[in-house]
Design a protein around this motif. Structure first.
Motif, PDB file in Angstrom:
ATOM      1  N   PRO A  40     -14.946  -8.736   0.479  1.00 56.52           N
ATOM      2  CA  PRO A  40     -14.233  -8.379   1.618  1.00 56.52           C
ATOM      3  C   PRO A  40     -13.356  -9.923   1.668  1.00 56.52           C
ATOM      4  N   LEU A  41     -13.333 -10.875   1.187  1.00 52.94           N
ATOM      5  CA  LEU A  41     -12.548 -12.322   2.012  1.00 52.94           C
ATOM      6  C   LEU A  41     -11.418 -11.766   0.940  1.00 52.94           C
ATOM      7  N   VAL A  42     -11.568 -11.251  -0.330  1.00 56.91           N
ATOM      8  CA  VAL A  42      -9.943 -11.387  -0.896  1.00 56.91           C
ATOM      9  C   VAL A  42      -9.142  -9.746   0.089  1.00 56.91           C
ATOM     10  N   PHE A  43      -9.961  -8.945  -0.257  1.00 54.34           N
ATOM     11  CA  PHE A  43      -8.982  -7.333   0.558  1.00 54.34           C
ATOM     12  C   PHE A  43      -8.806  -8.498   1.812  1.00 54.34           C
ATOM     13  N   PHE A  44      -9.828  -9.201   2.705  1.00 52.04           N
ATOM     14  CA  PHE A  44      -8.701 -10.003   3.533  1.00 52.04           C
ATOM     15  C   PHE A  44      -7.384 -10.499   3.776  1.00 52.04           C
ATOM     16  N   GLU A  45      -7.375 -11.055   2.480  1.00 54.06           N
ATOM     17  CA  GLU A  45      -6.480 -11.890   2.471  1.00 54.06           C
ATOM     18  C   GLU A  45      -5.318 -10.887   1.794  1.00 54.06           C
ATOM     19  N   ILE A  46      -5.613 -10.402   0.721  1.00 58.41           N
ATOM     20  CA  ILE A  46      -4.408  -9.168  -0.075  1.00 58.41           C
ATOM     21  C   ILE A  46      -3.915  -8.360   1.360  1.00 58.41           C
ATOM     22  N   GLY A  47      -5.032  -8.191   2.125  1.00 57.88           N
ATOM     23  CA  GLY A  47      -3.915  -7.705   3.311  1.00 57.88           C
ATOM     24  C   GLY A  47      -3.114  -8.177   4.091  1.00 57.88           C
ATOM     25  N   LEU A  48      -3.835  -9.604   4.087  1.00 54.42           N
ATOM     26  CA  LEU A  48      -2.652 -10.026   5.333  1.00 54.42           C
ATOM     27  C   LEU A  48      -1.495  -9.934   4.245  1.00 54.42           C
ATOM     28  N   GLY A  49      -1.675 -10.485   2.784  1.00 54.00           N
ATOM     29  CA  GLY A  49      -0.305 -10.443   3.065  1.00 54.00           C
ATOM     30  C   GLY A  49       0.657  -9.649   2.339  1.00 54.00           C
ATOM     31  N   GLN A  50      -0.052  -8.769   2.493  1.00 51.44           N
ATOM     32  CA  GLN A  50       1.306  -7.223   2.056  1.00 51.44           C
ATOM     33  C   GLN A  50       1.299  -6.958   3.718  1.00 51.44           C
ATOM     34  N   PHE A  51       0.733  -7.290   3.983  1.00 51.16           N
ATOM     35  CA  PHE A  51       1.744  -7.268   5.628  1.00 51.16           C
ATOM     36  C   PHE A  51       2.750  -7.757   6.519  1.00 51.16           C
ATOM     37  N   LEU A  99      -6.969  -6.256  14.081  1.00 47.67           N
ATOM     38  CA  LEU A  99      -6.859  -6.832  12.314  1.00 47.67           C
ATOM     39  C   LEU A  99      -6.744  -5.160  11.776  1.00 47.67           C
ATOM     40  N   TYR A 100      -7.860  -4.716  11.946  1.00 50.31           N
ATOM     41  CA  TYR A 100      -8.528  -2.950  11.233  1.00 50.31           C
ATOM     42  C   TYR A 100      -7.530  -1.724  11.067  1.00 50.31           C
ATOM     43  N   ASN A 101      -6.925  -2.240  12.864  1.00 46.68           N
ATOM     44  CA  ASN A 101      -5.266  -1.378  12.793  1.00 46.68           C
ATOM     45  C   ASN A 101      -4.254  -1.149  11.902  1.00 46.68           C
ATOM     46  N   ASP A 102      -4.033  -2.777  11.367  1.00 48.73           N
ATOM     47  CA  ASP A 102      -2.716  -3.236  10.530  1.00 48.73           C
ATOM     48  C   ASP A 102      -2.912  -3.519   9.751  1.00 48.73           C
ATOM     49  N   PHE A 103      -4.353  -3.417   9.586  1.00 50.14           N
ATOM     50  CA  PHE A 103      -4.778  -2.619   7.322  1.00 50.14           C
ATOM     51  C   PHE A 103      -4.425  -1.323   7.178  1.00 50.14           C
ATOM     52  N   GLU A 104      -5.001  -0.513   8.206  1.00 49.80           N
ATOM     53  CA  GLU A 104      -4.887   0.811   8.357  1.00 49.80           C
ATOM     54  C   GLU A 104      -3.272   1.351   7.881  1.00 49.80           C
ATOM     55  N   PHE A 105      -2.167   0.597   9.062  1.00 48.48           N
ATOM     56  CA  PHE A 105      -0.583   0.764   8.590  1.00 48.48           C
ATOM     57  C   PHE A 105      -0.382  -0.191   7.232  1.00 48.48           C
ATOM     58  N   VAL A 106      -0.680  -0.628   6.685  1.00 50.72           N
ATOM     59  CA  VAL A 106      -0.592  -1.106   5.311  1.00 50.72           C
ATOM     60  C   VAL A 106      -1.530  -0.925   4.206  1.00 50.72           C
ATOM     61  N   LEU A 107      -2.243   0.530   4.143  1.00 53.61           N
ATOM     62  CA  LEU A 107      -2.820   1.040   3.314  1.00 53.61           C
ATOM     63  C   LEU A 107      -2.649   2.330   3.632  1.00 53.61           C
ATOM     64  N   GLY A 108      -2.045   3.060   4.638  1.00 53.29           N
ATOM     65  CA  GLY A 108      -1.627   3.934   5.340  1.00 53.29           C
ATOM     66  C   GLY A 108      -2.230   4.978   4.529  1.00 53.29           C
ATOM     67  N   GLN A 109      -4.040   4.321   5.395  1.00 55.84           N
ATOM     68  CA  GLN A 109      -4.894   5.844   4.632  1.00 55.84           C
ATOM     69  C   GLN A 109      -6.372   5.142   5.815  1.00 55.84           C
ATOM     70  N   LYS A 110      -7.202   5.845   6.621  1.00 56.64           N
ATOM     71  CA  LYS A 110      -8.065   5.031   7.403  1.00 56.64           C
ATOM     72  C   LYS A 110      -9.300   4.768   6.822  1.00 56.64           C
ATOM     73  N   MET A 111      -9.689   3.055   7.249  1.00 60.13           N
ATOM     74  CA  MET A 111     -10.759   1.971   6.434  1.00 60.13           C
ATOM     75  C   MET A 111     -12.099   2.597   7.004  1.00 60.13           C
TER      76      MET A 111
END
Length: 671
Positions: free
Chosen positions: A108-119, A490-502
Motif C-alpha cells: 500500500p505504501l509503494v502504491f501510495f508513493e507512486i500514485g502521488l508521484g504520477q499525480f 486523496l482517493y479521488n485524486d488517485f482515481e483521476f490518475v488511474l482513470g478507474q475506480k479504486m
C-alpha cells in the motif's frame, strides 16, 4: 514575437485575405495560453522527426522505465542489508515477519508513493504543497536520502576493494596471512581454530586491511580515498544528463545486477542440495520488539519507501504507467530477489568457519554478507573447486554488491538532485551546479566516514539515524495526506490518475497504517537498548558511548528541522490569529496539483464536476501536454506544413487543412 509565430506555425488557419488573417491571429493570441505555446513549439520543432527512430526510442524508454521501477529489487538494501538481518535476528521467523509487513504495509505504501508521484510529476518536496505545514518532513526525508548517498559508496568501496584483491588472489588477502596464521585455503584448520569464535575470519581480514584505522596504517586510507574518488566520478557522470541519463543508467545496470545475482545463486546452490536450509525452530523471536522493528525498517530500505525515490521516479521516469501494477511488480520482484539473496547468504554461512551457523556474531554487521562471501570463496577449494575458480566466484559476488550499490546510489542521487532543482530558480542555479555540489558532499562525507576505522559511522547512520527517521517521517506523511488532506480527497485524486475506480480497502489501509507504524516505533523505543543492537543476538559488545550519543543527537536534530519548518510556515500566513494561521497552513497551496498544464486543467475540471454533480469523468485522466502533442501529430485529419515567413508583417501559414480543434479551456473554462 517568436512565441506567437510558433503558435501560428503549428495551428495556422487556411489561406485567407490579409485583414481576415490578422483578425484571426489576434483572436488566437487572446485565446491561447502559455501552456499551448509550449505544445505548439514542440510540434513545430519535431514535425519532421523520423517515426521509425521515435518508435525505437519509445521502446527503449519503456524498457528503461520498467527496469527503473523494479531496480529496488537488486539494490543494496535488498541483497546486502536484508540477508544480514535474517541471519542475525532469528532466521526463518524474521523472514516471515518481513514478508508479512512487505505485503500488508509495503505494497500500500509503494502504491501510495507512486500514485502521488504520477499525480504531481515533480520532485519529492513538491508533494508537501498539499499540507504546507509538513514541508519539514520532506526536508528530513531529503536529508536521509543524502546520508544514504554518503554511506552507500563506502560499502561500494569496500566491495570494490574485495573484488580487486580477490581477483588477483588469494581470496583471503595476502596481507592477512600472518594475522590468521594458516594457509590461505586450509579451511578445516580455520574451523578448528575458530570453533569458539563466532566472528568470521574474513571480517578479521577486512579489519586488518581496508578498514584499519589510519592511526595504525595510513596506506589503507589512501586506498579508500582512491576507490571513493573513482566511484564518485562514475556517479557524477550518471547524473549529468537528467532523466535520459538516469534511464540509460538503469537500462545498463539493472539487467547486470539481476544476472550477477542469478549467477551467484546458481554457483552457491551447486555446492549444497538443501532446498531451504534456514533455521525455523525458534518462533518465539516473533514476540521480541526488535524483530518487528528491524523488519519494518527493512521494508523501507528494500522498497525505498520514505526516501522520495518512488515519488520522483514515478513523476519523472514512468509517469504514465499504471500505478497499481507498477507497485505490484516492484513487490513481486523484491520478494524474488530477497529470497534468492537470503538463500545465498545462508549457504555461504553454512560453509563458513562459524559452527554452528546460529552462533554467528559480527562486530561489523553492515558488511557481514561481504565477509561471508569472502569466507565462502576461501572454503570452496575444500569442496573441490580450484583456486582460480574460487577467485572468480569471489569477484562475481563482489561485483554483484558493487552494481547493487551503484543502482541504489544513482536512484538516491536522482531523487535529491531533482528535489533541489525543483526548488531553485533555473536562471540562477543550473542543474549541473547542483549535481557537482551534491556529489562533492557525498565524496567528502565518505572520506570522513573512513577516518575512525571499521566504518563505525556506517553503523551509526544505519542503526540510529536513517532507519528511525524514515519510520517517523512516514508516520507524519501518512497522517498529513490520509488524515489532514483527507483520505476521500486523496482517493479521488488517485482515481483521476488511474482513470478507474479504486477499491475502498486502500482508504482503510492508508488510514490505519500510521497507527500500526507508531505502535512498532514505540515498542522498539521501549524494548530495544538505547546503546546499540541486542548483544545476545548479533554483536559481541554494545556500541561506544560516543556513537550512541552522536546517533541519537542526529536523530533528534531532524525533529528540530520539522518543528522549525512548521513555525516558518505558520509565521508566513497572512491571517490574524494562530487558529486561522494553522488552518491556512494545513490547506493545499495554490501550487498544489499536477505540474503539466493540461493535466492540471483536466484535474480542475474533474474536481469541479465531481463537487457539483457527484459524477467522475474518467475520460479526463492523464491528458497532459505531451499526450495532446502526440495525438495532434498522429491525427489523420490534420497535416502541418511549414512554409517560409514573409519579410514583413506577421507570419501566416498556408495549409490545406482545417483549423485545429478548440482546446478544452476555450470551450469550457474552469472557474
Amino acid at each position: 514575437m517568436r512565441k506567437r509565430d510558433s503558435i501560428l506555425d503549428a495551428w495556422g488557419p487556411p489561406t485567407v485575405p490579409q485583414p481576415l488573417a490578422a483578425a484571426h491571429q489576434s483572436q488566437m493570441e487572446a485565446q491561447f495560453s502559455s501552456p499551448m505555446t509550449s505544445t505548439a513549439s514542440l510540434i513545430s520543432s519535431q514535425i519532421f522527426t523520423s517515426s521509425k527512430v521515435k518508435l525505437k526510442l519509445g521502446w527503449l524508454t519503456s524498457v528503461a522505465s520498467i527496469l527503473t521501477a523494479v531496480s529496488a529489487a537488486v539494490s543494496l538494501g535488498n541483497i546486502l542489508r536484508l540477508p544480514r538481518l535474517v541471519l542475525l535476528h532469528g532466521g526463518g521467523p524474521f523472514l516471515v515477519a518481513y514478508l508479512v509487513l512487505l505485503v500488508v504495509i509495503g505494497l500500500p505504501l509503494v502504491f501510495f508513493e507512486i500514485g502521488l508521484g504520477q499525480f504531481c510529476q515533480q520532485g519529492s518536496l513538491q508533494i508537501y504543497r498539499a499540507v504546507p505545514l509538513l514541508k519539514g518532513v520532506g526536508i528530513v526525508k531529503l536529508i536521509a536520502s543524502l546520508l544514504m548517498c554518503a554511506y552507500y559508496p563506502v560499502l561500494m568501496a569496500v566491495s570494490f576493494f574485495s573484488l580487486i584483491w580477490s581477483a588477483k588472489g588469494p581470496v583471503l588477502f595476502a596481507e592477512c596471512a600472518q594475522k590468521i596464521g594458516m594457509h590461505f585455503y586450509d579451511h578445516s584448520e580455520a574451523v578448528a581454530l575458530q570453533s569458539e569464535n563466532p566472528i568470521l575470519e574474513a571480517e578479521q581480514c577486512l579489519n586488518d586491511t581496508i578498514l584499519k584505522s589510519p592511526q595504525e596504517d595510513a596506506m589503507w586510507l589512501g586506498v579508500n580515498y582512491a576507490l571513493l574518488f573513482l566511484l564518485w566520478g562514475l556517479l557524477t557522470l550518471s547524473q549529468w544528463g537528467y532523466v535520459a541519463w538516469q534511464r540509460r543508467t538503469m537500462l545498463l545496470t539493472v539487467p547486470v545486477g539481476f544476472g550477477l545475482l542469478i549467477a551467484v545463486l546458481a554457483q552457491a546452490a551447486s555446492f549444497s542440495l538443501d532446498s531451504w536450509p534456514l533455521e525455523w525452530s525458534d518462533w518465539s523471536v516473533l514476540l521480541k520488539p526488535e524483530v518487528w522493528y528491524f523488519a519494518m525498517v527493512q521494508v523501507f530500505f528494500s522498497t525505498q519507501i520514505g526516501f522520495g525515490t518512488n515519488v520522483t521516479n514515478a513523476g519523472k521516469i514512468f509517469p504514465k504507467k499504471n500505478a497499481f501494477w507498477v507497485a505490484l511488480s516492484m513487490i513481486f520482484f523484491n520478494i524474488v530477489a530477497a529470497l534468492g539473496a537470503v538463500w545465498v547468504a545462508w549457504l555461504w554461512l553454512k560453509s563458513s568457519s562459524v559452527k554452528p551457523p546460529s552462533n554467528l556474531k559480527s562486530d561489523l554487521p553492515e558488511i557481514v554478507v561481504l565477509s561471508l562471501l569472502v569466507d565462502y570463496a576461501d572454503s570452496v577449494v575444500d569442496l573441490g573447486s580450484s583456486a582460480s575458480a574460487s577467485r572468480l566466484w569471489a569477484a562475481l559476488g563482489c561485483a554483484a554488491l558493487l552494481v547493487a550499490g551503484f543502482i541504489s546510489t544513482t536512484s538516491m542521487l536522482f531523487t535529491v538532485i531533482t528535489a533541489i532543482a525543483s526548488e531553485t530558480p533555473a536562471e540562477r542555479i543550473r542543474r549541473w551546479h547542483i549535481v557537482a555540489a551534491v556529489c562533492a558532499f557525498g565524496f567528502v562525507a565518505g572520506v570522513l566516514i573512513f577516518v575512525p576505522g571499521q566504518i563505525v559511522f556506517v553503523h551509526l547512520l544505519d542503526h540510529y539515524v536513517i532507519g528511525r527517521l524514515i519510520m517517523a517521517t512516514c508516520i507524519l506523511e501518512l497522517v498529513g495526506f490520509a488524515w489532514i488532506y483527507g483520505c476521500e480527497t486523496l482517493y479521488n485524486d488517485f482515481e483521476f490518475v488511474l482513470g478507474q475506480k479504486m477499491n475502498k480497502i486502500w482508504k482503510i489501509i492508508w488510514m490505519a497504517s500510521p497507527l500500526l507504524l507508531l505502535a512498532i516505533e514505540l515498542w522498539s523505543i521501549f524494548g530495544l537498548p538505547l546503546n546499540g543492537l541486542p548483544s545476545n543476538q548479533s554483536t559481541s559488545h554494545p556500541d561506544p558511548e560516543w556513537v550512541t550519543i552522536t546517533g541519537w543527537t542526529m536523530y533528534l536534530s531532524m525533529w528540530a528541522i520539522v518543528l522549525l519548518s512548521a513555525i516558518w510556515t505558520l509565521s508566513h500566513q497572512v491571517d490574524y490569529n494562530f487558529t486561522d494561521k494553522l488552518r491556512s497552513s494545513i490547506k493545499p497551496s495554490h501550487k498544489w496539483g499536477p505540474a503539466d498544464p493540461l493535466h492540471r486543467h483536466g484535474w480542475v475540471r474533474w474536481r469541479t464536476q465531481f463537487s457539483t454533480t457527484g459524477r467522475k469523468d474518467f475520460t479526463l485522466r492523464r491528458k497532459g501536454t505531451r499526450d495532446y502533442t502526440h495525438s495532434a501529430r498522429a491525427s489523420p485529419n490534420t497535416t502541418l506544413v511549414r512554409t517560409p515567413k514573409k519579410a514583413n508583417g506577421p507570419s501566416p501559414l498556408a495549409t490545406s487543412t482545417p483549423v485545429a480543434p478548440e482546446m478544452p479551456w476555450q470551450s469550457n473554462p474552469s472557474p
